[in-house]
Design an enzyme around this catalytic site. Structure first.
Site, short mmCIF file in Angstrom:
data_model
loop_
_atom_site.label_atom_id
_atom_site.label_comp_id
_atom_site.label_asym_id
_atom_site.label_seq_id
_atom_site.Cartn_x
_atom_site.Cartn_y
_atom_site.Cartn_z
N ASP A 254 0.84 -1.20 0.00
CA ASP A 254 0.00 0.00 0.00
C ASP A 254 0.87 1.24 0.00
OD1 ASP A 254 -2.67 -0.54 -0.04
OD2 ASP A 254 -2.99 -0.32 2.10
N TYR B 105 1.71 4.77 1.73
CA TYR B 105 1.54 5.21 3.13
C TYR B 105 0.23 5.97 3.23
CZ TYR B 105 6.45 3.92 3.54
OH TYR B 105 7.63 3.23 3.53
N PHE C 38 7.73 2.01 -0.70
CA PHE C 38 8.63 2.15 0.45
C PHE C 38 9.19 3.57 0.61
CE2 PHE C 38 8.95 -2.44 -0.48
CZ PHE C 38 8.59 -2.95 0.76
N HIS D 26 9.15 -9.91 4.61
CA HIS D 26 8.96 -8.47 4.51
C HIS D 26 9.89 -7.75 5.49
CE1 HIS D 26 6.87 -4.57 4.60
NE2 HIS D 26 6.37 -4.94 3.43
#
Length: 225
Positions: free
Chosen positions: A71, A73, A84, A192
Site C-alpha cells: 500500500d 503510506y 517504500f 517483509h
C-alpha cells in the site's frame, strides 16, 4: 464523468506496453473509484500528480529491477508514488529503516538521511505498490478497486521484455511469483522488512549485492543503492 474525460497519467512508453494485455476500461476503473471518493471529500493518497510516479521515473525500456510494496503510506503528505519511499523531510518509516540496515550490512555505509527513493527509480528500479492508492488512515482500502489488473499487466509486460530482477518481500509480494516468467527473469524472495518479520530472514538476505551481481553478469549497470 465519462471515461473519455478521465486522464490516465501514464507515460506513453508504459501505456503502449500495458495496453497489450489490459483494456483502457480496466485501467480507468480504479481512477473512477478515486474520483468518486474525492468528490465525496474522502482523502486519498498519494496525490493524482504522484500516483503514477513509479512509471514516470522508471521508463519501461530502462526497467531492470522490480521491487513490490503493498500500500502507499496512508498518512497525509507522506506517500510519493514510489513503494517504500517517502517525501524528503518526512520521518523514515520502520520498514525502510530496516531496508537501509540491510543495505549497510550487505554493501557497507550509505547515506540514509532521506527516505526519498527517487534515485533508485531513476536508475531503473520500478518501485511498485500493488495498490497505487489508499484512503487516509485505512490501509488496504484500495486493494480491491481494480489495481490488480494493472499490476498483472506490468508483470506481463516485463515478461515480454526479460532480463529483469524481481525482489519479492513478504507473502503478499511473493504471491505474484506465479505470474513471473523465470525463464527470462530472475526472482529473489525474502520476508517483509517490517519490524514484525525482518528478523525472520530479511536481515541477511543480501538482495542488494545479489541483484548487482546478477546485473553485472548481464553487462547491465549495477544499482547504486
Amino acid at each position: 464523468m465519462s471515461n473519455k474525460d478521465i486522464k490516465i497519467d501514464l507515460p506513453s512508453n508504459w501505456l503502449i506496453e500495458l495496453t497489450k494485455s489490459i483494456s483502457l476500461d480496466d485501467l480507468l476503473k480504479p481512477l473512477e473509484h478515486i474520483i468518486e471518493e474525492r468528490v465525496a471529500d474522502i482523502p486519498v493518497f498519494p496525490s493524482d500528480a504522484d500516483m503514477f510516479n513509479a512509471f514516470k521515473m522508471c521508463p519501461y525500456e530502462s526497467t531492470k529491477v522490480v521491487l513490490f510494496g503493498q500500500d502507499p503510506y496512508h498518512q497525509e503528505g507522506v506517500a510519493n508514488g514510489l513503494a517504500f519511499s517517502v517525501n524528503s523531510g518526512k520521518k523514515i518509516p520502520a520498514s525502510l529503516r530496516n531496508i537501509y540496515k540491510e543495505i549497510e550490512s550487505d554493501l557497507g555505509s550509505l547515506d540514509c538521511s532521506s527516505g526519498d527513493l527517487k534515485s533508485w527509480a531513476y536508475q531503473g528500479v520500478l518501485l511498485l505498490n500493488s495498490a497505487l492508492s489508499v484512503v487516509q488512515s485505512r490501509p488496504g482500502s484500495h486493494a480491491e478497486i481494480g489495481w490488480d489488473k494493472l499490476i498483472n499487466s506490468v508483470i506481463n509486460s516485463i515478461n515480454l521484455k526479460g532480463d529483469v530482477i524481481f525482489l519479492l518481500w513478504g507473502a503478499h509480494a511473493i504471491s505474484k511469483r506465479n505470474l513471473i516468467d523465470e525463464k527470462v527473469n530472475h526472482v529473489l524472495t525474502a520476508p517483509h522488512p517490517s519490524p514484525l518479520s525482518a528478523y525472520r530472514g530479511f536481515f541477511g538476505c543480501r538482495h542488494f549485492s545479489k541483484t548487482n551481481k546478477l546485473l553485472a553478469a548481464k553487462n547491465i549497470a549495477p544499482v547504486i543503492w
